[in-house]
Design an enzyme around this catalytic site. Structure first.
Site, PDB file in Angstrom:
ATOM      1  N   LYS A 174       0.882  -1.186   0.000  1.00  0.00           N
ATOM      2  CA  LYS A 174       0.000   0.000   0.000  1.00  0.00           C
ATOM      3  C   LYS A 174       0.908   1.219   0.000  1.00  0.00           C
ATOM      4  O   LYS A 174       1.370   1.673   1.048  1.00  0.00           O
ATOM      5  CB  LYS A 174      -0.879  -0.010   1.250  1.00  0.00           C
ATOM      6  CG  LYS A 174      -2.189   0.737   1.165  1.00  0.00           C
ATOM      7  CD  LYS A 174      -2.141   2.185   0.753  1.00  0.00           C
ATOM      8  CE  LYS A 174      -1.724   3.157   1.841  1.00  0.00           C
ATOM      9  NZ  LYS A 174      -1.633   4.565   1.330  1.00  0.00           N
ATOM     10  N   GLY A 205       6.788   5.486   8.221  1.00  0.00           N
ATOM     11  CA  GLY A 205       6.055   6.743   8.200  1.00  0.00           C
ATOM     12  C   GLY A 205       6.129   7.442   9.538  1.00  0.00           C
ATOM     13  O   GLY A 205       7.122   7.310  10.265  1.00  0.00           O
ATOM     14  N   SER A 206       5.059   8.150   9.881  1.00  0.00           N
ATOM     15  CA  SER A 206       5.080   8.989  11.081  1.00  0.00           C
ATOM     16  C   SER A 206       4.966   8.150  12.351  1.00  0.00           C
ATOM     17  O   SER A 206       4.411   7.047  12.345  1.00  0.00           O
ATOM     18  CB  SER A 206       3.928   9.993  11.028  1.00  0.00           C
ATOM     19  OG  SER A 206       2.702   9.305  11.054  1.00  0.00           O
ATOM     20  N   THR A 207       5.464   8.704  13.441  1.00  0.00           N
ATOM     21  CA  THR A 207       5.369   8.034  14.731  1.00  0.00           C
ATOM     22  C   THR A 207       3.903   7.882  15.130  1.00  0.00           C
ATOM     23  O   THR A 207       3.508   6.862  15.695  1.00  0.00           O
ATOM     24  CB  THR A 207       6.153   8.852  15.778  1.00  0.00           C
ATOM     25  OG1 THR A 207       7.482   9.019  15.257  1.00  0.00           O
ATOM     26  CG2 THR A 207       6.245   8.145  17.111  1.00  0.00           C
ATOM     27  N   VAL A 263       1.186   7.458  13.224  1.00  0.00           N
ATOM     28  CA  VAL A 263       0.543   6.319  12.551  1.00  0.00           C
ATOM     29  C   VAL A 263       1.205   5.015  13.013  1.00  0.00           C
ATOM     30  O   VAL A 263       0.534   3.990  13.147  1.00  0.00           O
ATOM     31  CB  VAL A 263       0.565   6.474  11.010  1.00  0.00           C
ATOM     32  CG1 VAL A 263      -0.019   5.247  10.341  1.00  0.00           C
ATOM     33  CG2 VAL A 263      -0.214   7.711  10.594  1.00  0.00           C
ATOM     34  N   GLU A 309       9.581   1.661  10.794  1.00  0.00           N
ATOM     35  CA  GLU A 309      10.633   2.671  10.663  1.00  0.00           C
ATOM     36  C   GLU A 309       9.947   4.021  10.742  1.00  0.00           C
ATOM     37  O   GLU A 309       9.182   4.414   9.858  1.00  0.00           O
ATOM     38  CB  GLU A 309      11.415   2.520   9.361  1.00  0.00           C
ATOM     39  CG  GLU A 309      12.689   3.369   9.427  1.00  0.00           C
ATOM     40  CD  GLU A 309      13.538   3.325   8.168  1.00  0.00           C
ATOM     41  OE1 GLU A 309      13.501   2.309   7.459  1.00  0.00           O
ATOM     42  OE2 GLU A 309      14.218   4.321   7.901  1.00  0.00           O
ATOM     43  N   CYS A 315      13.798  10.558   6.761  1.00  0.00           N
ATOM     44  CA  CYS A 315      13.769  10.175   8.177  1.00  0.00           C
ATOM     45  C   CYS A 315      15.152  10.241   8.799  1.00  0.00           C
ATOM     46  O   CYS A 315      15.291  10.432   9.999  1.00  0.00           O
ATOM     47  CB  CYS A 315      13.134   8.803   8.351  1.00  0.00           C
ATOM     48  SG  CYS A 315      13.847   7.538   7.304  1.00  0.00           S
ATOM     49  N   GLU A 345      10.428  16.452  15.058  1.00  0.00           N
ATOM     50  CA  GLU A 345      10.812  16.169  13.666  1.00  0.00           C
ATOM     51  C   GLU A 345      10.088  17.147  12.746  1.00  0.00           C
ATOM     52  O   GLU A 345       8.858  17.199  12.741  1.00  0.00           O
ATOM     53  CB  GLU A 345      10.426  14.729  13.294  1.00  0.00           C
ATOM     54  CG  GLU A 345      10.876  14.378  11.897  1.00  0.00           C
ATOM     55  CD  GLU A 345      10.524  12.948  11.482  1.00  0.00           C
ATOM     56  OE1 GLU A 345       9.371  12.538  11.677  1.00  0.00           O
ATOM     57  OE2 GLU A 345      11.410  12.249  10.955  1.00  0.00           O
TER      58      GLU A 345
HETATM   59  P1  NDP Z   1       1.960   9.093   7.490  1.00  0.00           P
HETATM   60  O1  NDP Z   1       2.527   8.321   8.585  1.00  0.00           O
HETATM   61  O2  NDP Z   1       0.511   9.502   7.572  1.00  0.00           O
HETATM   62  O3  NDP Z   1       2.120   8.315   6.089  1.00  0.00           O
HETATM   63  C1  NDP Z   1       2.996   7.222   5.865  1.00  0.00           C
HETATM   64  C2  NDP Z   1       2.253   6.066   5.209  1.00  0.00           C
HETATM   65  O4  NDP Z   1       1.239   5.599   6.083  1.00  0.00           O
HETATM   66  C3  NDP Z   1       1.532   6.426   3.918  1.00  0.00           C
HETATM   67  O5  NDP Z   1       1.497   5.321   3.047  1.00  0.00           O
HETATM   68  C4  NDP Z   1       0.121   6.692   4.407  1.00  0.00           C
HETATM   69  O6  NDP Z   1      -0.810   6.585   3.353  1.00  0.00           O
HETATM   70  C5  NDP Z   1      -0.028   5.613   5.440  1.00  0.00           C
HETATM   71  N1  NDP Z   1      -1.049   5.836   6.474  1.00  0.00           N
HETATM   72  C6  NDP Z   1      -1.610   7.006   6.875  1.00  0.00           C
HETATM   73  N2  NDP Z   1      -2.495   6.776   7.853  1.00  0.00           N
HETATM   74  C7  NDP Z   1      -2.509   5.442   8.085  1.00  0.00           C
HETATM   75  C8  NDP Z   1      -3.226   4.598   8.990  1.00  0.00           C
HETATM   76  N3  NDP Z   1      -4.090   5.069   9.869  1.00  0.00           N
HETATM   77  N4  NDP Z   1      -2.976   3.268   8.952  1.00  0.00           N
HETATM   78  C9  NDP Z   1      -2.086   2.744   8.098  1.00  0.00           C
HETATM   79  N5  NDP Z   1      -1.390   3.513   7.204  1.00  0.00           N
HETATM   80  C10 NDP Z   1      -1.599   4.838   7.214  1.00  0.00           C
HETATM   81  O7  NDP Z   1       2.832  10.373   7.287  1.00  0.00           O
HETATM   82  P2  NDP Z   1       2.384  11.783   6.677  1.00  0.00           P
HETATM   83  O8  NDP Z   1       2.278  11.631   5.238  1.00  0.00           O
HETATM   84  O9  NDP Z   1       1.169  12.324   7.355  1.00  0.00           O
HETATM   85  O10 NDP Z   1       3.608  12.684   7.140  1.00  0.00           O
HETATM   86  C11 NDP Z   1       3.576  13.228   8.461  1.00  0.00           C
HETATM   87  C12 NDP Z   1       4.910  13.150   9.126  1.00  0.00           C
HETATM   88  O11 NDP Z   1       5.348  11.796   9.198  1.00  0.00           O
HETATM   89  C13 NDP Z   1       6.013  13.861   8.397  1.00  0.00           C
HETATM   90  O12 NDP Z   1       5.995  15.214   8.693  1.00  0.00           O
HETATM   91  C14 NDP Z   1       7.215  13.152   8.936  1.00  0.00           C
HETATM   92  O13 NDP Z   1       7.546  13.729  10.163  1.00  0.00           O
HETATM   93  C15 NDP Z   1       6.744  11.735   9.148  1.00  0.00           C
HETATM   94  N6  NDP Z   1       7.128  10.817   8.050  1.00  0.00           N
HETATM   95  C16 NDP Z   1       8.176   9.994   8.257  1.00  0.00           C
HETATM   96  C17 NDP Z   1       8.596   9.162   7.247  1.00  0.00           C
HETATM   97  C18 NDP Z   1       9.763   8.258   7.428  1.00  0.00           C
HETATM   98  O14 NDP Z   1      10.417   7.907   6.440  1.00  0.00           O
HETATM   99  N7  NDP Z   1      10.054   7.788   8.635  1.00  0.00           N
HETATM  100  C19 NDP Z   1       7.958   9.153   5.935  1.00  0.00           C
HETATM  101  C20 NDP Z   1       6.808  10.032   5.833  1.00  0.00           C
HETATM  102  C21 NDP Z   1       6.440  10.827   6.871  1.00  0.00           C
HETATM  103  P3  NDP Z   1      -1.334   7.897   2.569  1.00  0.00           P
HETATM  104  O15 NDP Z   1      -0.143   8.767   2.343  1.00  0.00           O
HETATM  105  O16 NDP Z   1      -1.905   7.326   1.332  1.00  0.00           O
HETATM  106  O17 NDP Z   1      -2.350   8.522   3.437  1.00  0.00           O
END
Ligand code: NDP
Length: 500
Positions: free
Chosen positions: A188, A241-243, A245, A264, A298, A396
């Site tokens: 996904k 992704g984000s902490t 989520v 991660e 990240c 962050e």
């Molecule tokens: P998210 O954590 O929302 O997005 C990361 C992934 O998770 C995307 O594929 C997103 O899908 C998916 N996602 C979102 N909500 C859910 C959920 N409830 N259950 C399962 N999967 C979900 O990050 P954001 O895009 O909102 O970015 C916000 C912050 O996160 C950034 O400012 C940064 O600080 C951090 N981040 C960290 C990353 C890393 O590499 N460690 C990468 C990206 C963000 P979709 O985008 O389709 O909604």
């Protein structure tokens, strides 16, 4: 597309893509469609279906069947390796097309996207070898009447949720290793950067991956991502992704089937610079560490800890470098820092730049929003007079914003470096081996760089300490992560009876 064209431009109309189920693309049909605009140009480039829960269930069922009937896990490692090597070859053939779409949807410079695709080819090639090298253990020391064998078995169906900052690279730091283990995958991607994941699906299919082993569902994280995390028939979930989520994914696992998690998450990564470093090299590295991928990384080195005796001089050296970074149209070959990927992230970064000034930090460079080719751009930004309690120093930002903090000795540098909930990455710059290695040992981080930053390769595992995550991706550890151990105890000869 025309590879000979010296100047790339966005497509004149958005291209439609389907999601990937059981070896074939499924067009949107009656489903809602999400239209993605290029953050570098503000024009629509792609249109993708918003999958339903029924689509997700179909994808999981497809991956389940492909795992359970052993069409992939049951193959010799050598045959899995052959598919991964073929995939590497096909990625090489399609590298320009993949890099173009990565740049269109993400906003990163095309030269960087090309280099990342090159790195991804290496991931597939290395993981191919690991498909053959994966092995367990044995105990031949239990006496003549017994022996023990420890086998590794693929976990099963893996859900893979990837973010928008490195859509193809992060995908390829996981997929070949997961496939090497024998697992099947439901991916996904982030809705805003899904195209290159769909291209990988096509590449894998063309490389001979059996149908159902790699499925891709498209749609938003809050809807379809959440459902994937909750799914009872998914055995493991890798989330990047984000902490915030990350926490919801942990909860979803606990409320469903306790699926194993690889996480991660965020980072607030220190770059520690001692006065005895080569300050010109260090300044270049620190500038790269915060401006690369516009700091949407990240492992960005967002906290600069610098020995007090050189702090002012060094901060100015870094600022000088950052003023020269070529921020521009991502499709321009000369661009070094492209667009900010999402509107939300653009607002977040700008709000932190405002907050830093409100908190009393001194902005010595950047902070502007240049008008370039209809997209959203932020200049690399440097704050001095930063204290540890400020939001810009502790949270962050995920943007090109560097906070400079001085230290007096090594112990203080290590204390500041570790004064964060995160533990993803860190760098030290020093020509004194005792200092550099002591810092490398004592800073809590899953990745550490000495006299460099943001470096690595397919051999090295990646992941975080503390709130930066669980588990490791890539390298042999990244294959083993997707396996589970089974202990097999074997006895020889006549049993020594319990009941006389
Ligand atoms: P998210 O954590 O929302 O997005 C990361 C992934 O998770 C995307 O594929 C997103 O899908 C998916 N996602 C979102 N909500 C859910 C959920 N409830 N259950 C399962 N999967 C979900 O990050 P954001 O895009 O909102 O970015 C916000 C912050 O996160 C950034 O400012 C940064 O600080 C951090 N981040 C960290 C990353 C890393 O590499 N460690 C990468 C990206 C963000 P979709 O985008 O389709 O909604």
């Amino acid at each position: 597309m025309d590879n000979s064209s010296p100047i790339l431009t966005p497509p004149s109309a958005p291209r439609d893509f389907g999601f990937f189920l059981d070896g074939a693309f499924v067009p949107a049909g009656e489903r809602d469609v999400f239209e993605r605009s290029s953050p570098g140009h503000g024009v629509p480039v792609s249109r993708l279906p918003r999958c339903s829960e029924a689509d997700l269930n179909a994808a999981v069922a497809s991956s389940r069947k492909a795992f359970d009937d052993r069409r992939w896990a049951g193959l010799p490692g050598a045959e899995r390796a052959a598919v991964l090597l073929k995939a590497a070859e096909l990625i090489r053939e399609r590298a320009e097309e993949i890099a173009y779409w990565e740049t269109l949807e993400n906003g990163k410079p095309i030269s960087q996207a090309r280099a990342e695709v090159g790195g991804c080819i290496g991931m597939f090639e290395f993981a191919a070898g690991l498909a053959r090298a994966l092995h367990g253990d044995s105990f031949n020391n239990s006496g003549d009447g017994a022996m023990g064998i420890v086998t590794r078995e693929p976990i099963g169906v893996v859900g893979l949720i990837t973010p928008w900052n490195f859509p193809f690279l992060i995908l390829c730091e996981r997929v070949p290793y997961i496939l090497a283990s024998g697992c099947t995958i439901v991916a996904k991607p982030s809705e805003v950067t899904a195209v290159t994941t769909l291209m990988l699906a096509e590449v894998l299919s063309d490389a001979g991956l059996p149908d159902g082993v790699f499925n891709v569902i498209t749609g938003s994280g809050s809807v379809i991502g959440q459902k994937l995390a909750e799914h009872m028939d998914v055995d493991m979930l890798s989330f990047t992704g984000s902490t915030a989520v990350g926490r919801s994914v942990v909860e979803a696992s606990g409320k469903s089937n306790f699926k194993k998690l690889g996480l991660e998450l965020g980072g607030k990564n220190p770059q520690i610079v001692f006065a005895d470093a080569d300050l010109d090299d260090a300044a270049d590295g620190v500038a790269f560490g915060i401006a690369f991928n516009t700091g949407q990384c990240c492992v960005s080195g967002s906290r600069l800890l610098v020995e007090r005796s050189v702090a002012d001089v060094f901060a100015e050296k870094v600022a000088e470098k950052l003023r020269k970074v070529r921020v521009g149209d991502p499709l321009d070959e000369a661009t070094q820092a492209g667009a900010i990927t999402t509107d939300a992230q653009n607002r977040t970064i700008l709000s932190y730049i405002a907050k830093g000034q409100e908190e009393g930090a001194t902005l010595i460079s950047g902070g502007g929003t240049p008008e370039i080719s209809g997209g959203q751009y932020i200049e690399p930004t440097v704050f001095t007079n930063v204290t540890r309690d400020m939001a810009v120093a502790s949270e962050e930002i995920f943007g090109p914003v560097l906070c400079v903090m001085p230290f007096d000795d090594m112990d203080e540098a290590i204390a500041i470096a570790n004064d964060t909930e995160y533990g993803l990455a860190a760098s030290v710059w020093s020509k004194n081996i005792d200092k550099a290695l002591t810092v490398a040992r004592r800073v809590q981080a899953g990745r550490f760089w000495v006299n460099t930053t943001l470096a690595g390769g397919p051999e090295l595992p990646i992941g975080g300490f503390k709130a930066s995550g669980w588990g490791r991706e890539a390298g042999m550890h990244g294959v083993e992560e997707y396996t589970q151990l089974k202990s097999i105890h074997i006895e020889f000869g006549k049993r020594n009876h319990w009941v006389a």
